[in-house]
Enzyme design. Structure first.
Site, PDB file in Angstrom:
ATOM      1  CD  GLN A   8       1.783   6.570   4.400  1.00 15.76           C
ATOM      2  OE1 GLN A   8       2.694   6.240   5.143  1.00 15.76           O
ATOM      3  NE2 GLN A   8       1.830   7.678   3.682  1.00 15.76           N
ATOM      4  CB  SER A   9       3.790  -0.561   2.211  1.00 14.63           C
ATOM      5  OG  SER A   9       4.696  -1.597   2.518  1.00 14.63           O
ATOM      6  CG  ASN A  10       4.697   0.278   8.436  1.00 20.78           C
ATOM      7  OD1 ASN A  10       5.000   1.439   8.671  1.00 20.78           O
ATOM      8  ND2 ASN A  10       3.518  -0.230   8.772  1.00 20.78           N
ATOM      9  CB  CYS A  53       7.095  -0.228   0.445  1.00 23.14           C
ATOM     10  SG  CYS A  53       6.173  -1.465  -0.496  1.00 23.14           S
ATOM     11  N   GLY A  65       0.839  -1.202   0.000  1.00 24.05           N
ATOM     12  CA  GLY A  65       0.000   0.000   0.000  1.00 24.05           C
ATOM     13  C   GLY A  65       0.872   1.250   0.000  1.00 24.05           C
TER      14      GLY A  65
END
Ligand SMILES: Cc1ncc(COP(=O)(O)O)c(C=O)c1O
Length: 327
Positions: free
Chosen positions: A72-74, A76, A70
């Protein structure tokens, strides 16, 4: 067969009791494994998994990491920063529109120099394998050697992160003189729960691992945890008896949906911050901790003097949702 591993997380992380919150609830003592302290911008569970995943990419002599998630992927964000640290090129395939505010994790992705590819939600949901394959093709055309990491680094490689963390937990429990019967974490792509589930068996911890689902239902996570561990067994010829695995998932705390939390979850986040200085996020840890408190109040964990919550990080996901707090 032991996997290659890089030393990337600040380990061991502390195990801390929440004395005031536990006293207020009057049940078992809640301990928090502070995996939000695995690093400053590398905060959270992903860095434990990526120690193994990125070591594998190096072993395969790849020079470019492709992963997805997403906006706001942690995962990524941790991948982008570690790629910069280790000298990999990084391509992020992100679910969401290009006009999203440059905030939280997304800001850090950009700062770390990741090549960001945005896709509208429906296209991402229905065509993720093709989008990743296109990134692979583009890399090869540029003479790069790509390595694809699945969502959340949850697969047979990434599960090593929390298998190894159980060795740390075993020592934490001995040091604190406790024998918790329950370990609770947020489940998003299942790899943390899979690693913990195998890890407690391998490291002789007599505790049940509970995943609090933040998106899909219990049946999904039961399948996902098993398939990550089957992949792990196949890759490393391990001998753990997966038939005896009891995958416990609490799926009543998903609320309005992935990355959407109820007002009660925001209240819990505020309470944990005020009472214990513990900062949770609305996407993963806040939801899971809220679920833990509810289950505790309902007496689910009454058979143990101590229970352990794994704080898997996620703090950067808090800032883009600042409007949800009532000031
Ligand atoms: C902060 C945080 N906590 C928990 C999770 C869930 O971990 P997993 O994806 O291994 O289920 C994630 C990622 O999905 C996360 O970013």
């Amino acid at each position: 067969m032991l996997p290659p591993r890089l030393n990337l997380a600040q380990r061991p992380t502390p195990l801390q009791p929440l004395e005031r919150l536990s006293a207020r609830l009057g049940g078992p003592t809640i301990w928090v494994k502070r995996d939000d302290l695995t690093g400053s911008v590398l905060s959270g569970n992903k860095v434990r998994k990526l120690e193994f995943t990125l070591a594998q990419a190096q072993a395969e002599r790849c020079d470019t990491i492709i992963t997805c998630g997403g906006l706001q992927s942690n995962h990524c964000r941790a991948t982008a920063l570690l790629c910069a640290q280790l000298g990999f090129h990084c391509i992020l395939v992100l679910r969401g529109e290009t006009d999203a505010p440059f905030d939280g994790n997304l800001l850090l992705d950009w700062l770390a120099g990741a090549e960001i590819r945005h896709f509208p939600v429906a296209r991402y949901q229905h065509h993720l394998p093709e989008l990743l394959a296109q990134a692979v093709t583009d890399c090869r055309a540029r003479g790069q050697r790509p390595f694809v990491i699945p969502t959340g680094a949850s697969d047979g490689i990434g599960v090593w992160g929390y298998i190894a963390a159980c060795e740390e937990l075993r020592d934490d429990f001995i040091g604190a003189g406790i024998s918790p019967r329950h370990i609770i974490c947020a489940s998003g792509s299942g790899g943390t729960q899979a690693g913990l589930s195998a890890g407690v068996m391998l490291h002789g911890i007599d505790a049940t691992v509970w995943g609090v689902a933040v998106c899909d239902d219990a049946a999904y996570f039961q399948r996902k945890v098993r398939s990550d561990l089957e992949d792990w067994q196949k890759r490393y010829q391990t001998t753990l008896d997966l038939d005896s695995l009891n995958v416990r998932v609490l799926d009543s705390y998903i609320g309005p949906g992935y990355a959407k939390a109820s007002a009660q979850v925001f209240e819990t986040i505020g309470e944990a911050a005020r009472l214990e200085g513990l900062v949770l996020d609305p996407v993963y840890t806040g939801k899971a901790f809220h679920g833990l408190l509810k289950e505790l109040q309902a007496g689910r964990f009454d058979d143990s003097n101590d229970i352990v919550f794994i704080h898997t990080g996620g703090v950067f996901g808090l800032f883009p949702q600042r409007d949800q707090f009532i000031y």
